[in-house]
Design a protein around this motif. Structure first.
Motif, PDB file in Angstrom:
ATOM      1  N   PHE A   1       0.851  -1.180   0.000  1.00 58.75           N
ATOM      2  CA  PHE A   1       0.000   0.000   0.000  1.00 58.75           C
ATOM      3  C   PHE A   1       0.891   1.237   0.000  1.00 58.75           C
ATOM      4  CE2 PHE A   1      -2.970  -3.101   1.623  1.00 58.75           C
ATOM      5  CZ  PHE A   1      -4.201  -2.687   1.108  1.00 58.75           C
ATOM      6  N   ILE A   2       0.435   2.291  -0.660  1.00 62.40           N
ATOM      7  CA  ILE A   2       1.093   3.594  -0.616  1.00 62.40           C
ATOM      8  C   ILE A   2       0.063   4.599  -0.128  1.00 62.40           C
ATOM      9  CG2 ILE A   2       2.222   5.429  -1.928  1.00 62.40           C
ATOM     10  CD1 ILE A   2       3.225   3.326  -3.878  1.00 62.40           C
ATOM     11  N   THR A   3       0.348   5.274   1.000  1.00 63.15           N
ATOM     12  CA  THR A   3      -0.588   6.272   1.522  1.00 63.15           C
ATOM     13  C   THR A   3      -0.083   7.671   1.201  1.00 63.15           C
ATOM     14  OG1 THR A   3       0.337   6.696   3.740  1.00 63.15           O
ATOM     15  CG2 THR A   3      -1.002   4.681   3.451  1.00 63.15           C
ATOM     16  N   LEU A   4      -1.028   8.609   1.147  1.00 61.68           N
ATOM     17  CA  LEU A   4      -0.705  10.008   0.875  1.00 61.68           C
ATOM     18  C   LEU A   4      -1.250  10.884   1.994  1.00 61.68           C
ATOM     19  CD1 LEU A   4      -1.670  10.182  -2.923  1.00 61.68           C
ATOM     20  CD2 LEU A   4       0.601   9.793  -1.952  1.00 61.68           C
ATOM     21  N   THR A   5      -0.388  11.713   2.552  1.00 65.08           N
ATOM     22  CA  THR A   5      -0.788  12.695   3.560  1.00 65.08           C
ATOM     23  C   THR A   5      -0.197  14.028   3.149  1.00 65.08           C
ATOM     24  OG1 THR A   5      -0.781  11.011   5.300  1.00 65.08           O
ATOM     25  CG2 THR A   5      -0.724  13.303   6.003  1.00 65.08           C
ATOM     26  N   THR A   6      -1.048  15.002   2.828  1.00 61.74           N
ATOM     27  CA  THR A   6      -0.545  16.282   2.327  1.00 61.74           C
ATOM     28  C   THR A   6      -1.404  17.436   2.824  1.00 61.74           C
ATOM     29  OG1 THR A   6      -1.894  16.548   0.316  1.00 61.74           O
ATOM     30  CG2 THR A   6      -0.020  15.023   0.173  1.00 61.74           C
ATOM     31  N   ASP A   7      -0.915  18.643   2.534  1.00 61.61           N
ATOM     32  CA  ASP A   7      -1.708  19.858   2.773  1.00 61.61           C
ATOM     33  C   ASP A   7      -2.154  20.457   1.449  1.00 61.61           C
ATOM     34  OD1 ASP A   7       0.708  20.816   1.833  1.00 61.61           O
ATOM     35  OD2 ASP A   7       1.139  22.114   3.543  1.00 61.61           O
ATOM     36  N   PHE A   8      -2.263  19.605   0.400  1.00 60.49           N
ATOM     37  CA  PHE A   8      -2.576  20.083  -0.946  1.00 60.49           C
ATOM     38  C   PHE A   8      -4.038  20.485  -1.115  1.00 60.49           C
ATOM     39  CE2 PHE A   8       0.901  17.059  -2.753  1.00 60.49           C
ATOM     40  CZ  PHE A   8       1.886  17.890  -2.231  1.00 60.49           C
ATOM     41  N   GLY A   9      -4.943  19.958  -0.268  1.00 58.94           N
ATOM     42  CA  GLY A   9      -6.365  20.142  -0.527  1.00 58.94           C
ATOM     43  C   GLY A   9      -6.770  19.312  -1.738  1.00 58.94           C
ATOM     44  N   THR A  10      -8.010  19.469  -2.168  1.00 53.98           N
ATOM     45  CA  THR A  10      -8.495  18.678  -3.313  1.00 53.98           C
ATOM     46  C   THR A  10      -8.966  19.553  -4.472  1.00 53.98           C
ATOM     47  OG1 THR A  10     -10.672  18.551  -2.228  1.00 53.98           O
ATOM     48  CG2 THR A  10      -9.160  16.698  -1.903  1.00 53.98           C
ATOM     49  N   LYS A  11      -8.871  20.861  -4.337  1.00 48.25           N
ATOM     50  CA  LYS A  11      -9.307  21.746  -5.416  1.00 48.25           C
ATOM     51  C   LYS A  11      -8.336  21.740  -6.582  1.00 48.25           C
ATOM     52  CE  LYS A  11     -10.422  26.589  -6.435  1.00 48.25           C
ATOM     53  NZ  LYS A  11     -10.568  27.964  -5.885  1.00 48.25           N
ATOM     54  N   ASP A  12      -7.052  21.708  -6.277  1.00 44.79           N
ATOM     55  CA  ASP A  12      -6.030  21.819  -7.314  1.00 44.79           C
ATOM     56  C   ASP A  12      -5.656  20.454  -7.898  1.00 44.79           C
ATOM     57  OD1 ASP A  12      -5.810  24.659  -6.920  1.00 44.79           O
ATOM     58  OD2 ASP A  12      -4.739  24.223  -5.064  1.00 44.79           O
ATOM     59  N   HIS A  13      -4.711  20.472  -8.811  1.00 41.38           N
ATOM     60  CA  HIS A  13      -4.343  19.264  -9.554  1.00 41.38           C
ATOM     61  C   HIS A  13      -3.319  18.396  -8.833  1.00 41.38           C
ATOM     62  CE1 HIS A  13      -1.074  22.075 -10.414  1.00 41.38           C
ATOM     63  NE2 HIS A  13      -0.316  21.011 -10.656  1.00 41.38           N
ATOM     64  N   PHE A  14      -2.780  18.858  -7.713  1.00 35.57           N
ATOM     65  CA  PHE A  14      -1.607  18.221  -7.131  1.00 35.57           C
ATOM     66  C   PHE A  14      -1.827  16.761  -6.753  1.00 35.57           C
ATOM     67  CE2 PHE A  14      -1.274  22.792  -5.847  1.00 35.57           C
ATOM     68  CZ  PHE A  14      -0.306  23.136  -6.779  1.00 35.57           C
ATOM     69  N   VAL A  15      -2.923  16.460  -6.061  1.00 35.56           N
ATOM     70  CA  VAL A  15      -3.172  15.090  -5.611  1.00 35.56           C
ATOM     71  C   VAL A  15      -3.353  14.164  -6.804  1.00 35.56           C
ATOM     72  CG1 VAL A  15      -4.755  13.580  -4.359  1.00 35.56           C
ATOM     73  CG2 VAL A  15      -4.184  15.827  -3.419  1.00 35.56           C
ATOM     74  N   GLY A  16      -4.127  14.601  -7.783  1.00 29.99           N
ATOM     75  CA  GLY A  16      -4.334  13.781  -8.976  1.00 29.99           C
ATOM     76  C   GLY A  16      -3.042  13.520  -9.711  1.00 29.99           C
ATOM     77  N   ALA A  17      -2.168  14.524  -9.786  1.00 29.47           N
ATOM     78  CA  ALA A  17      -0.901  14.353 -10.470  1.00 29.47           C
ATOM     79  C   ALA A  17      -0.007  13.338  -9.760  1.00 29.47           C
ATOM     80  CB  ALA A  17      -0.187  15.699 -10.581  1.00 29.47           C
ATOM     81  N   VAL A  18       0.006  13.394  -8.433  1.00 32.31           N
ATOM     82  CA  VAL A  18       0.818  12.443  -7.665  1.00 32.31           C
ATOM     83  C   VAL A  18       0.311  11.016  -7.863  1.00 32.31           C
ATOM     84  CG1 VAL A  18       1.443  11.705  -5.323  1.00 32.31           C
ATOM     85  CG2 VAL A  18       1.576  14.126  -5.948  1.00 32.31           C
ATOM     86  N   LYS A  19      -1.004  10.841  -7.802  1.00 33.29           N
ATOM     87  CA  LYS A  19      -1.566   9.500  -8.012  1.00 33.29           C
ATOM     88  C   LYS A  19      -1.270   8.998  -9.422  1.00 33.29           C
ATOM     89  CE  LYS A  19      -5.370   9.773  -4.682  1.00 33.29           C
ATOM     90  NZ  LYS A  19      -6.841   9.716  -4.496  1.00 33.29           N
ATOM     91  N   GLY A  20      -1.400   9.886 -10.394  1.00 32.98           N
ATOM     92  CA  GLY A  20      -1.103   9.484 -11.763  1.00 32.98           C
ATOM     93  C   GLY A  20       0.335   9.043 -11.933  1.00 32.98           C
ATOM     94  N   ALA A  21       1.255   9.751 -11.278  1.00 35.80           N
ATOM     95  CA  ALA A  21       2.670   9.383 -11.367  1.00 35.80           C
ATOM     96  C   ALA A  21       2.936   8.030 -10.731  1.00 35.80           C
ATOM     97  CB  ALA A  21       3.519  10.459 -10.694  1.00 35.80           C
ATOM     98  N   ILE A  22       2.246   7.746  -9.614  1.00 35.20           N
ATOM     99  CA  ILE A  22       2.409   6.444  -8.971  1.00 35.20           C
ATOM    100  C   ILE A  22       1.896   5.333  -9.882  1.00 35.20           C
ATOM    101  CG2 ILE A  22       1.692   4.970  -7.042  1.00 35.20           C
ATOM    102  CD1 ILE A  22       1.541   7.541  -5.329  1.00 35.20           C
TER     103      ILE A  22
END
Length: 285
Positions: free
Chosen positions: A3-24
């Motif tokens: 499993f790979i977990t993500l903990t960030t202060d990115f919020g969900t409005k911007d592209h950051f979380v989606g980009a990280v998941k896509g890269a994984i």
């Protein structure tokens, strides 16, 4: 597959979380990605540490935790990867590990050194993902970093006990979704220092002389909830931390401890012990 977990202060409005998941997924098509939270208060290291400390153990051993809070690389904020309690953490060396590792020492720590091969202004995407996927494939930490023995420690997140053992001085480290205020004072410390003595907890202008085992204990034998909604109480929460709360709090109706009691992040919480009869505190079972 780990499993790979993500903990960030990115919020969900911007592209950051989606980009990280896509890269994984581009690296590991069958990856199992779990969001712990992306709603950390911006750059709040203590809040990050509290959430991770109380969530990582629920995952299977071998899980890799990517932490994207205050992650910009600098001379004073290196990037590290470590193995702790049979879990792996990929994160900045900004002090958050000092709370997670307060009771269990890391097995191995490395300072990540692959930056010279990767040009990036978004290290979580370009560096942390590469490291996490390398670990998930069974890679050894020493391949992606130089082994080190220490990590940055944050003294401010540790409560202090006076020399006479009559006082614990702690502080607010997290405010949850209900407005409940979590302190850095653990039940174990309270019991070791207090030794069954009477006590008074002071939080701004409010005080408490009893700690409940459950929220609904404040009702006693009453079957009515409404009469007690919004009543203030102190409790050791499920993670073992002293919490100042309101019974059945709701930020949209009765409010929360943070708003109604005027408690904010880093505000002091003081416990004073007295050499009298034993307190009313009943240890959790």
């Amino acid at each position: 597959m780990s499993f790979i977990t993500l903990t960030t202060d990115f919020g969900t409005k911007d592209h950051f979380v989606g980009a990280v998941k896509g890269a994984i997924y581009s690296e590991l098509e069958n990856a199992k990605i779990v969001d712990i939270t992306h709603e950390i208060s911006p750059f709040n290291i203590t809040e990050t540490a509290y959430i991770l400390k109380n969530s990582y153990k629920s995952f299977p051993e071998g899980t890799i935790h990517i932490i994207g809070v205050d992650s910009e690389l600098s001379d004073s904020n290196k990037h590290i990867a470590l193995e702790l309690d049979n879990h792996f953490f990929v994160c900045p060396d900004n002090g958050l590990i000092s709370m997670i590792a307060s009771e269990i020492n890391p097995t191995k720590i490395v300072e990540i050194n692959i930056h010279d091969r990767i040009e990036s202004s978004f290290p979580v995407l370009d560096v942390f993902v590469q490291v996490a996927c390398f670990i998930a494939r069974g890679g050894n930490l020493t391949v992606i970093g130089k082994e080190i023995k220490t990590y940055k420690k944050l003294i401010e997140i540790q409560p202090k006990v006076n020399q006479a053992q009559t006082q614990i001085i702690g502080g607010v480290i997290y405010i949850d979704n209900y407005g409940n205020v979590i302190t850095n004072i653990k039940q174990k410390m309270f019991q070791e220092v207090g030794k069954g003595r009477k006590f008074k907890i002071t939080a701004t202008r409010y005080s408490f002389e009893k700690i409940y085992s459950k929220y609904n204990e404040i009702k006693g034998n009453s079957s009515e909830d409404l009469n007690f909604d919004g009543s203030k109480l102190a409790i050791f929460n499920s993670a073992g931390y002293l919490e100042i709360a309101l019974y059945r709090s709701n930020l949209n109706t009765v409010g929360g401890a943070s708003t109604l009691l005027g408690l904010e992040y880093r505000d002091p919480i003081i416990i004073e012990f007295y050499n009298e009869e034993k307190s009313e505190f009943t240890p959790l079972t």
